[in-house]
Design an enzyme around this catalytic site. Sequence first.
Site, PDB file in Angstrom:
ATOM      1  N   GLU A  72       0.842  -1.198   0.000  1.00 50.81           N
ATOM      2  CA  GLU A  72       0.000   0.000   0.000  1.00 50.81           C
ATOM      3  C   GLU A  72       0.876   1.247   0.000  1.00 50.81           C
ATOM      4  O   GLU A  72       2.036   1.207   0.439  1.00 50.81           O
ATOM      5  CB  GLU A  72      -0.886  -0.035   1.261  1.00 50.81           C
ATOM      6  CG  GLU A  72      -1.840   1.144   1.372  1.00 50.81           C
ATOM      7  CD  GLU A  72      -2.928   0.948   2.427  1.00 50.81           C
ATOM      8  OE1 GLU A  72      -2.856  -0.023   3.189  1.00 50.81           O
ATOM      9  OE2 GLU A  72      -3.842   1.796   2.470  1.00 50.81           O
TER      10      GLU A  72
ATOM     11  N   ASN B  69     -12.282  -1.449  -1.150  1.00 52.07           N
ATOM     12  CA  ASN B  69     -11.646  -2.063   0.012  1.00 52.07           C
ATOM     13  C   ASN B  69     -12.367  -1.610   1.271  1.00 52.07           C
ATOM     14  O   ASN B  69     -12.756  -0.441   1.381  1.00 52.07           O
ATOM     15  CB  ASN B  69     -10.171  -1.599   0.081  1.00 52.07           C
ATOM     16  CG  ASN B  69      -9.523  -1.904   1.424  1.00 52.07           C
ATOM     17  OD1 ASN B  69      -9.191  -3.046   1.705  1.00 52.07           O
ATOM     18  ND2 ASN B  69      -9.350  -0.878   2.262  1.00 52.07           N
ATOM     19  N   GLU B  70     -12.537  -2.504   2.185  1.00 50.65           N
ATOM     20  CA  GLU B  70     -13.070  -2.165   3.517  1.00 50.65           C
ATOM     21  C   GLU B  70     -14.249  -1.194   3.382  1.00 50.65           C
ATOM     22  O   GLU B  70     -14.253  -0.121   3.998  1.00 50.65           O
ATOM     23  CB  GLU B  70     -11.946  -1.524   4.345  1.00 50.65           C
ATOM     24  CG  GLU B  70     -11.966  -1.928   5.788  1.00 50.65           C
ATOM     25  CD  GLU B  70     -10.753  -1.436   6.557  1.00 50.65           C
ATOM     26  OE1 GLU B  70     -10.848  -0.397   7.215  1.00 50.65           O
ATOM     27  OE2 GLU B  70      -9.708  -2.114   6.520  1.00 50.65           O
TER      28      GLU B  70
ATOM     29  N   TYR C  12      -6.862  -9.011  11.285  1.00 48.45           N
ATOM     30  CA  TYR C  12      -5.516  -8.779  11.825  1.00 48.45           C
ATOM     31  C   TYR C  12      -5.399  -9.393  13.215  1.00 48.45           C
ATOM     32  O   TYR C  12      -6.371  -9.363  13.991  1.00 48.45           O
ATOM     33  CB  TYR C  12      -5.235  -7.274  11.922  1.00 48.45           C
ATOM     34  CG  TYR C  12      -4.933  -6.649  10.579  1.00 48.45           C
ATOM     35  CD1 TYR C  12      -3.678  -6.782  10.008  1.00 48.45           C
ATOM     36  CD2 TYR C  12      -5.907  -5.950   9.877  1.00 48.45           C
ATOM     37  CE1 TYR C  12      -3.393  -6.223   8.764  1.00 48.45           C
ATOM     38  CE2 TYR C  12      -5.631  -5.391   8.633  1.00 48.45           C
ATOM     39  CZ  TYR C  12      -4.373  -5.532   8.088  1.00 48.45           C
ATOM     40  OH  TYR C  12      -4.085  -4.980   6.867  1.00 48.45           O
TER      41      TYR C  12
ATOM     42  N   GLU D 248      -6.232  -9.315   3.555  1.00 51.64           N
ATOM     43  CA  GLU D 248      -5.437  -8.580   4.557  1.00 51.64           C
ATOM     44  C   GLU D 248      -5.395  -9.424   5.809  1.00 51.64           C
ATOM     45  O   GLU D 248      -6.430  -9.628   6.461  1.00 51.64           O
ATOM     46  CB  GLU D 248      -6.032  -7.202   4.849  1.00 51.64           C
ATOM     47  CG  GLU D 248      -5.792  -6.213   3.746  1.00 51.64           C
ATOM     48  CD  GLU D 248      -6.134  -4.775   4.128  1.00 51.64           C
ATOM     49  OE1 GLU D 248      -5.947  -4.390   5.287  1.00 51.64           O
ATOM     50  OE2 GLU D 248      -6.610  -4.061   3.228  1.00 51.64           O
TER      51      GLU D 248
ATOM     52  N   GLN E 165       2.008  -6.234   5.487  1.00 54.16           N
ATOM     53  CA  GLN E 165       2.236  -5.879   4.094  1.00 54.16           C
ATOM     54  C   GLN E 165       3.651  -6.296   3.702  1.00 54.16           C
ATOM     55  O   GLN E 165       4.410  -6.725   4.554  1.00 54.16           O
ATOM     56  CB  GLN E 165       2.031  -4.388   3.886  1.00 54.16           C
ATOM     57  CG  GLN E 165       0.615  -3.937   4.199  1.00 54.16           C
ATOM     58  CD  GLN E 165       0.302  -2.521   3.691  1.00 54.16           C
ATOM     59  OE1 GLN E 165       1.085  -1.899   2.993  1.00 54.16           O
ATOM     60  NE2 GLN E 165      -0.866  -2.026   4.071  1.00 54.16           N
TER      61      GLN E 165
HETATM   62  O1  AHR Z   1      -3.021  -2.595   6.129  1.00 51.76           O
HETATM   63  C1  AHR Z   1      -3.324  -1.408   6.775  1.00 51.76           C
HETATM   64  C2  AHR Z   1      -4.794  -1.064   6.696  1.00 51.76           C
HETATM   65  O2  AHR Z   1      -5.546  -2.003   7.371  1.00 51.76           O
HETATM   66  C3  AHR Z   1      -5.405  -1.055   5.326  1.00 51.76           C
HETATM   67  O3  AHR Z   1      -5.178   0.118   4.634  1.00 51.76           O
HETATM   68  C4  AHR Z   1      -6.860  -1.223   5.611  1.00 51.76           C
HETATM   69  O4  AHR Z   1      -7.538  -1.850   4.573  1.00 51.76           O
HETATM   70  C5  AHR Z   1      -6.877  -1.996   6.898  1.00 51.76           C
HETATM   71  O5  AHR Z   1      -7.661  -1.403   7.858  1.00 51.76           O
END
Ligand code: AHR
Length: 514
Positions: free
Chosen positions: A47, A194-195, A262, A318, A367
């Site tokens: 990103e 995205n999101e 995450y 992600e 990432q």
């Molecule tokens: O990876 C960092 C961020 O995490 C991304 O931009 C977003 O899609 C997610 O919240």
Amino acid sequence: MKKFFILFIACCALISVNAQNSKATVTVDTEHSQSTISKHIYGHFAEHLGSCIYGGIWVGEDSPIPNINGYRKELVDALKRLKIPNLRWPGGCFADEYHWMDGIGPRSQRPKMINTHWGGVTEDNSFGTHEFLDFCELIETEPYICGNVGSGTVEEMSKWVEYITFDGESPMANLRRQNGREKPWKVRFWGVGNENWGCGGNMTAEFYADQYRRYATYCRNYSGNRLFKIAGGPNVADYHWTEILMKNVGGRMMQGLSLLYYTVPRTWADKGSATVFDLDEYSVTMQKAFYMEELVTKHSNIMDRYDPQKRVALVVDEWGTWYNVEPGTNPGFLYQQNSLRDALLAAVNFNIFNNHSDRVRIANIAQMVNVLQAIILTKDDKLLLTPTYYAFEMYNRHHDASLLPTRFSAEEYVLGNDKIPSLSVSSSKNEAGEVTITVVNVDPVKSMDMTCVLRGGNYRSCEGTILTSGKVNDHNTFEKPMTVKPEIMSGLRVVNNEVKFTLPAKSIVCLVVK
Ligand code: AHR
């Protein structure tokens, strides 16, 4: 006499350590292949965030850092060695603020913008569509582009597809030629936002499903390029989102549905450090990593109801660890170190994805460089490979191999009032008939006396690689870049289709049995 005494003590120590070992058995059915493990499960994500692109991947043509047309050479070499299957770009949250036309044409004339999500820094758009797609060609990976739904338009996204993929005469294809690229690129993976439940527009599932249908309609297949359209999926356990997307969009208009999760050891306000943590925090982190199993299972179950043929892929685009940033670094840049814990966590995730490869067919770690669970860290002209890089390398043999049914028995690992698996396993067979078994001993203290049993076939030799270290928080630094690295295991033998070995605490082992 003194020597004998030392030997005696050493033997006692060895025996007492072995006496502590738990026993584990992994049984692999080598004759009943299941789904293909898509290599795209091993994808990456870059990103416009911190020094992932600028300073990490892209140093510019005039940089004193050795580069190939502006791309950091050492990084290009490391990524090529890793054979990364796909790379997602330009975000993340950045994607829904990105206007691709600002990133084409002469670099000096490209408009600037504010990167509102990530530190409020000025984005000069010097890394745009051409730079990204040329980079993908250079490192021999497939691009995965995420388009802007949140602040973009249907027309803008539709023209981006035309610009990149159309071979004939058209305003966008001609503009591409004017900018120096005669032939179109092939881009299969296309994210429609995205999101979208959050930074990508704060939409409801119902509203986004309708938006998706509009946007996806005008993303055309040009000149033999077939888009694999990926809808913005749920946030972690938002099962309602999956239900609505499957019901209101379904398998005709989307080929993939994304999922974001995450692993945060503590809370979002204080996530915990990447390298300073105790065994309790380690254990909680691993427990949270295993939560991916529940997420993938439950989202897949919903998808199965609408799509029993499994046409729509679950795209975990992600995933990874998210800690507090390293002290003294910009909080908006998400720069964190990466320890053995991260490698173990990556391997647990890989085993989960492999074992669900009938539905999970793409995944992207967040990432690639200098951001979150990065496989590469850079500092000025220096570069290091993190333990997570090596976990990827050890799992390469699963790329496009056939998943094999695998059972295991092992003691659970007790964590306060909870128990979590101490072992994580997956196995596959490649076209040459070689079996790869990847096992993770999550327990930070106890080694295992491991027996791998291969049912069927007649196996004669075994090679192994191991990744472990003295402490779960061991990591590579620019001063000591080789602290955590894989080693070859010697002395492995196959006897009666069984391989026996000691699986040390906190280790990943990859066995290749022939
Ligand atoms: O990876 C960092 C961020 O995490 C991304 O931009 C977003 O899609 C997610 O919240």
